[in-house]
Design a protein around this motif. Sequence first.
Motif, short mmCIF file in Angstrom:
data_model
loop_
_atom_site.label_atom_id
_atom_site.label_comp_id
_atom_site.label_asym_id
_atom_site.label_seq_id
_atom_site.Cartn_x
_atom_site.Cartn_y
_atom_site.Cartn_z
N LEU A 266 0.88 2.04 -8.50
CA LEU A 266 0.70 3.00 -9.58
C LEU A 266 0.88 4.43 -9.09
N PHE A 267 0.36 4.73 -7.91
CA PHE A 267 0.54 6.08 -7.37
C PHE A 267 2.02 6.40 -7.17
N ASN A 268 2.76 5.43 -6.66
CA ASN A 268 4.20 5.64 -6.46
C ASN A 268 4.92 5.82 -7.80
N MET A 269 4.45 5.10 -8.82
CA MET A 269 5.04 5.25 -10.15
C MET A 269 4.84 6.68 -10.65
N ALA A 270 3.63 7.20 -10.46
CA ALA A 270 3.34 8.58 -10.89
C ALA A 270 4.13 9.58 -10.05
N ALA A 282 -0.56 8.48 -3.09
CA ALA A 282 0.32 7.55 -2.38
C ALA A 282 0.29 7.88 -0.89
N GLY A 283 0.32 9.17 -0.57
CA GLY A 283 0.24 9.57 0.83
C GLY A 283 -1.04 9.12 1.49
N ARG A 301 5.84 12.38 4.12
CA ARG A 301 6.81 12.66 3.06
C ARG A 301 6.09 12.86 1.72
N CYS A 302 5.14 11.98 1.44
CA CYS A 302 4.39 12.09 0.18
C CYS A 302 3.54 13.35 0.15
N PHE A 303 2.88 13.63 1.26
CA PHE A 303 2.04 14.83 1.32
C PHE A 303 2.87 16.10 1.13
N ASP A 304 4.04 16.13 1.78
CA ASP A 304 4.90 17.30 1.66
C ASP A 304 5.38 17.47 0.21
N GLN A 305 5.71 16.36 -0.44
CA GLN A 305 6.11 16.43 -1.85
C GLN A 305 4.97 16.96 -2.72
N ALA A 306 3.77 16.46 -2.46
CA ALA A 306 2.61 16.92 -3.23
C ALA A 306 2.39 18.42 -3.03
#
Length: 440
Positions: A266-270, A282-283, A301-306
Amino acid sequence: MERYYSDTLCQGLRLLYFQSDPSQFAEGVQLLETAVANEEPHAFYFLARCYGWGDGNVTSNEKKAKKLSKRGIELGSSLCVLGADRMDILKGDVKNAMTGTLEDAFNDVMSMAESGEPMAQYAIGLFYFWGDMLLNFQKPSREDFAKYEKENAAQALKWFRLSAAQGCLPSFRNAFNSVRNGVNGVTKDLEEALRWAETMDGKVDMRDYYHSFILEYQGLKRHADAIRWCERGVRDGVSVCIVDLGLVYLYGDRGAKEDDAKALQLFNMAADAGDAYGCYNAGRCYYNGWGCATDYNEAFRCFDQAYQRGHQAVKSYLAQCYFWGRGTLVNYEMAVRMMNRLISENQDYPKELMGYCCLYGQGISADMIRGKRLLEEAAQANNGQAWMFLGDMYDKAVGVAEDISMAVSCYQKAADKKIPGASEALGRYKKTLFGKWKRR
């Protein structure tokens, strides 16, 4: 609405006030501008609202709001009169454009509202809600003020609810929040606010409120209702609700069985929908191995996107990634930068890492006094890594005198927390026959 407005203006109002997709606001504003160009009187009121209150995500411009209000009043729009009064610009040239009284304008808009026009109902609700009725017409004595305020609050709520029943979003917002929070003389009653909101399902585009429903139902321990709105949000593509449902599965204490893998999905979907909170969570899953194998590269990668999408708390995780070289190269300067930003925002930050950086001058000027203080504060909060760093400090005599017994004590506390390297550090010492610690 068709009885009072042109098709162009009606369509613009639907895009601005009867649906919650902001990508359609610009078109709504353009339609209002077309209606204004056609000299449609009431169109001036709605476009003035955009410049006066930021409706449609328009940048506020009081000068334009005044100009539009004045022209609308000249063309005979009673809505413009009430709107100018509400924006506190019914003065000077704007007021001089009136041919009747404020009461005349109110009565005209009231007639529209009584005939069922939802935007007029909204305007009447505002007139009662914000005290315009009280200050302009009723002017009660101090003794009667509370009585009139309560009666006006009830009138405002009535008109907001009538308007909301026809799909007007700002009317829904005011009606829901008035009862939810107990505003301006309305009795606070969360259960009643939610009960009424449920009756608006299918009548109002409430996507912006799904998250609020979820939080309120969770606070009331009505987890089945919270999950119902989570799932509704997932079906409607509301990313914050997708994250909400992910958190339900991640923690397993909100009405559903814990399922970290489902949470990560679900986190990846969001995150794929551009949600910063989805990226952050997700991170966290990748970083901690929740629902997957630990994957620092994917976590970073997820943290940087956030971070790029404006998430605030993610800076704490980014500081750890840069400090330890997890998913990226070790970069103490970046770690310190992230922590300093958290400090400037009065947010929690990893004191043990900042303490280390200060103690050894990594990414920041050496400040052993501050470093020791931060490590001790983190250790007192039962941070195992802080105890490990304190053990190293006493072991290596960094900014303090060598103290083997203190080093051992700190390493033992770190080992109790299963901090990597702590048990090995303890192995460097042994007790003498007299109970004193020394190096092997």
